[in-house]
Design an enzyme around this catalytic site. Structure first.
Site, PDB file in Angstrom:
ATOM      1  N   ASP A   1       0.866  -1.122   0.061  1.00 44.10           N
ATOM      2  CA  ASP A   1       0.020   0.121  -0.001  1.00 44.10           C
ATOM      3  C   ASP A   1       0.929   1.190  -0.034  1.00 44.10           C
ATOM      4  O   ASP A   1       2.063   1.303   0.109  1.00 44.10           O
ATOM      5  CB  ASP A   1      -0.880  -0.063   1.246  1.00 44.10           C
ATOM      6  CG  ASP A   1      -2.165   0.955   0.846  1.00 44.10           C
ATOM      7  OD1 ASP A   1      -2.013   1.726  -0.083  1.00 44.10           O
ATOM      8  OD2 ASP A   1      -3.198   0.789   1.673  1.00 44.10           O
TER       9      ASP A   1
HETATM   10  C1  NOJ Z   1      -3.869   3.840   0.022  1.00 42.25           C
HETATM   11  C2  NOJ Z   1      -5.350   3.221   0.217  1.00 42.25           C
HETATM   12  O1  NOJ Z   1      -5.174   2.437   1.256  1.00 42.25           O
HETATM   13  C3  NOJ Z   1      -5.351   2.109  -0.819  1.00 42.25           C
HETATM   14  O2  NOJ Z   1      -6.322   1.441  -0.986  1.00 42.25           O
HETATM   15  C4  NOJ Z   1      -5.022   2.807  -2.288  1.00 42.25           C
HETATM   16  O3  NOJ Z   1      -5.204   2.025  -3.412  1.00 42.25           O
HETATM   17  C5  NOJ Z   1      -3.688   3.626  -2.307  1.00 42.25           C
HETATM   18  N1  NOJ Z   1      -3.587   4.573  -1.216  1.00 42.25           N
HETATM   19  C6  NOJ Z   1      -3.490   4.189  -3.701  1.00 42.25           C
HETATM   20  O4  NOJ Z   1      -4.368   5.163  -3.782  1.00 42.25           O
END
Ligand code: NOJ
Length: 736
Positions: free
Chosen positions: A265
């Site tokens: 993430d």
């Molecule tokens: C953080 C989020 O937790 C995740 O779900 C997302 O896909 C990413 N950022 C990318 O934007």
């Protein structure tokens, strides 16, 4: 490209090139003047020109022209002319925005979610994208967590069906085909269990519950062929998921057989330092690569450290080869070596985005996701009456979610716009009544715009006075109320899950002059609706319904469409009951209203205000007692449970007939009820249909006391009804 060619390509690549595949940067690094990027944002992240030249993927941009341009320039510069992957969060729509995932769950129709996912993928694919960070398969139980809007709810079985359906919608059976992309199952694993519903908090889930409740939906998505999985921010058993070798190598790859790309993430590798699990960036990169994270999303940890780690022999180059190869394989599965632009097509963008077909699907989805929580007969609306629409969602275009940042809110049909198409305007009035939030609410989000503080106290008073006057003159009042869209989503946890105070003040003022209130709710999470329920005659939950929201809501209010949605997250009686879920483990002192020393609150009921699986219709359905084909299930002989469902009302409607099972005694305690099947049936007035459920041994399996999945002989109870509160039960026995 054939596998041997792909292997050969890997062999020809330098270590730096292979590491480059494992780096994901923001699209900003590829826009405009490269020099100013490198001395500007790149410098602050520690990114070099070489990193930018070799990074295997980017996130955060869409649009055919722009991405084609980036691809062309990038490939020309790349030593092996390998195409890059373009990724973005396309969660419930790119331009045509479908209802939020929590709403889609309420339709109890995974096939519909598949269609929505397929349509959104088409819009994203022609816009040049290859991977979307969806679906989120996290199980959620705590309405305080803002991201519940991105989940399909509290049930592992239902979430699994949805995760698989969405993967199929995004990828089809072959992601290289036109208008298909790679899905990404997230957040592996357990992100939905953040303690106290507070965003980015730790999770505390025992191994048994983790495996039985939290893992299955991810697994279903993986089984459906998801090309990518994303790590979670949280630790699992004390080890951050992104550096959790056991979780990623043993469970994800070993047990679940996932052979696609594992991406971290956003910034999660470096978060291991704050967690106190990694000493510095190099240590964090070391732990993440050993755990098996293939792509580092938005830190410079891999780019800056992996080469050195290999040279110092702290990690084997085979780890890099393995990760880089998986990324090349994904590019190959998408057909990018043959066509690096895939479906990017500037002309098609104009034809596909917001096309009438997608709008019609968005309208159908929004209709089917409405859940009628209360109705004393005031709905559908009597159109001959004088009706006042009063509330901040009467003419509000912000009925997207934070995740629909690619959509244009101006495209959203408001309730007022839709109502003007069908109501007699001579006896219908529209009033905002209040802003969505008052100055007591602080909002923050991806968008800088916040409603808070924009309306002066005097304007607010004038709005309220106008609304109350209109309410007093009307026969009935429809009140479109709700959370601000920035109150749910990422980084939007709330300790209080009620409607903004400024709207409650409006509601109370209206209720004093007119008791005939229909509340229409726009929100991204279950709310505390005690007062709203008590003082209104009908409550219609419409979530954040997206582009065609206004049309869909008016269709339901007028009875053109009979609501059939069912909740997939319990609506608690009050926030103190959270986390709340219907499938809780049996306790040693079950609730007994004549008993003091049993599991219960002294001040509020145990039950939610509105339970999982609940939702009313404009008609009534009678579900007969269960008829069983026998009393025993064996490994090779299933049973059939049958009910007759009759529409006893005077309009046609759809019922979601739900099957729940409880294992009465087992080697570990079992939930009091678990959803094991459902069927959606449409019935004309007076019509009846037989509904059959097959009960077989595999559906009775669980994580036993020795940690294995399997079933155990013994007694079971099953129920078939219209919500998780059904008492329409029967017994059977499993004989192994
Ligand atoms: C953080 C989020 O937790 C995740 O779900 C997302 O896909 C990413 N950022 C990318 O934007």
């Amino acid at each position: 490209m054939r596998q041997e060619e792909l292997r050969q390509l890997l062999e020809d690549m330098s270590l730096e090139e292979k590491i480059g595949q494992m780096v994901q940067l923001s699209a900003d690094f590829y826009k405009g003047d490269a020099k100013s990027v490198i001395t500007g944002p790149a410098a602050s992240l520690g990114v070099t020109g070489e990193d930018i030249r070799l990074a295997g993927s980017i996130l955060g941009a869409y649009g055919a022209e722009e991405l084609m341009e980036i691809q062309k320039n990038y490939m020309a510069e790349h030593p092996h002319h390998i195409p890059m992957l373009f990724m973005l969060d396309v969660i419930h729509g790119l331009k045509t925005v479908f209802p939020i995932p929590l709403a889609q769950g309420a339709a109890f129709e995974p096939e519909l979610a598949q269609k929505c996912a397929s349509a959104m993928t088409k819009e994203a694919a022609v816009s040049g994208l290859h991977v979307t960070f969806a679906p989120m398969a996290d199980l959620v139980r705590d309405a305080r967590w803002g991201r519940v809007m991105e989940s399909t709810g509290e049930d592992p079985y239902l979430n699994g069906k949805y995760a698989a359906a969405m993967v199929r919608g995004i990828q089809g059976d072959d992601m290289s085909k036109p208008y298909k992309m790679s899905a990404c199952i997230k957040h592996f694993a357990g992100y939905g269990a953040v303690e106290a519903g507070r965003e980015y908090n730790n999770i505390e889930v025992n191994e048994h519950t983790f495996r039985e409740f939290y893992l299955p939906a991810y697994e279903e998505g993986i089984r459906a062929g998801a090309g990518m999985v994303m790590t979670a921010f949280n630790p699992v058993n004390g080890i951050p998921a992104t550096g959790n070798r056991r979780l990623m190598r043993d469970v994800l790859r070993g047990e679940m057989g996932f052979d696609g790309v594992l991406i971290t993430d956003y910034g999660a590798i470096l978060e291991m330092i704050a967690h106190g699990y990694a000493e510095d960036e190099k240590d964090a990169a070391h732990k993440a690569v050993e755990a098996g994270a293939d792509i580092d999303m938005m830190t410079n940890a891999y780019a800056a450290n992996l080469k050195q780690l290999v040279e110092e022999k702290k990690i084997d180059e085979a780890l890099i080869d393995e990760a880089a190869f998986r990324i090349l394989e994904l590019k190959n599965k998408l057909g990018l070596f043959e066509n690096p632009y895939k479906d990017a097509d500037a002309k098609a963008q104009g034809q596909v985005r917001l096309c009438s077909e997608h709008r019609a699907l968005a309208r159908e989805a929004a209709q089917k996701t409405c859940v009628l929580l209360k109705n004393d007969g005031i709905l559908p609306l009597d159109m001959s009456k004088k009706i006042a629409f009063i509330g901040p969602y009467t003419n509000n275009h912000e009925i997207h979610s934070t995740w629909a940042f690619t959509g244009d809110v101006k495209e959203c049909v408001t309730i007022e716009a839709a109502a003007r198409e069908v109501f007699d305007i001579s006896r219908t009035t529209f009033h905002q009544g209040a802003p969505v939030v008052g100055s007591d609410v602080r909002l923050s989000g991806f968008a800088s715009d916040t409603a808070s503080g924009k309306v002066s106290a005097r304007e607010q008073e004038a709005m309220l006075d106008e609304a109350v006057l209109a309410a007093s003159k009307a026969d009935l009042v429809v009140m479109p109320l709700g959370e601000h869209y920035l109150q749910s989503g990422e980084a939007a946890s709330r300790a209080m899950i009620d409607l903004p105070e400024v709207q409650m003040a409006l509601f109370r003022a209206v209720a004093e002059v007119n008791p005939n209130i229909v509340v229409v709710l726009f929100n991204g999470r279950p709310l505390d609706l005690r007062e709203i329920s008590e003082k209104s005659r009908a409550v219609l939950e419409v979530w954040l319904p997206g582009t065609e929201g206004g049309h869909a809501v008016v269709d339901v209010l007028t009875g053109a469409v009979n609501p059939s949605g069912k909740l997939t997250m319990s609506f608690p009686y009050c926030v103190g009951q959270e986390p709340m879920h219907y499938n809780e483990y049996a306790t040693g002192r079950p609730y007994d209203r004549n008993e003091r020393l049993c599991t219960r609150y002294t001040d509020v009921p145990n039950e939610p205000l509105y339970p999982f699986g609940y939702g009313l219709s404009y008609t009534n359905f009678d579900i007969s007692p269960i008829r069983m084909s026998g009393s025993e299930v064996t490994e090779d002989a299933p049973l059939t449970a049958q009910v007759t469902v009759k529409n006893t009302g005077d309009c046609s409607g759809t019922e979601v007939v739900q099957l729940y099972i409880r294992d009465m005694t087992a080697s570990v305690i079992r939930p009091v009820k678990e959803l094991k099947g459902f069927q959606k049936i449409w019935l004309a007035p007076g019509e009846e249909k037989e509904v059959f459920f097959e009960i077989d041994e595999p559906m009775l399996r669980f994580v036993r006391s020795d940690g294995t999945w399997g079933s155990e002989s013994g007694k079971f109870t099953l129920w078939i009804g219209s919500s998780s509160m059904t008492e329409n039960g029967a017994q059977f026995e499993l004989k192994l």
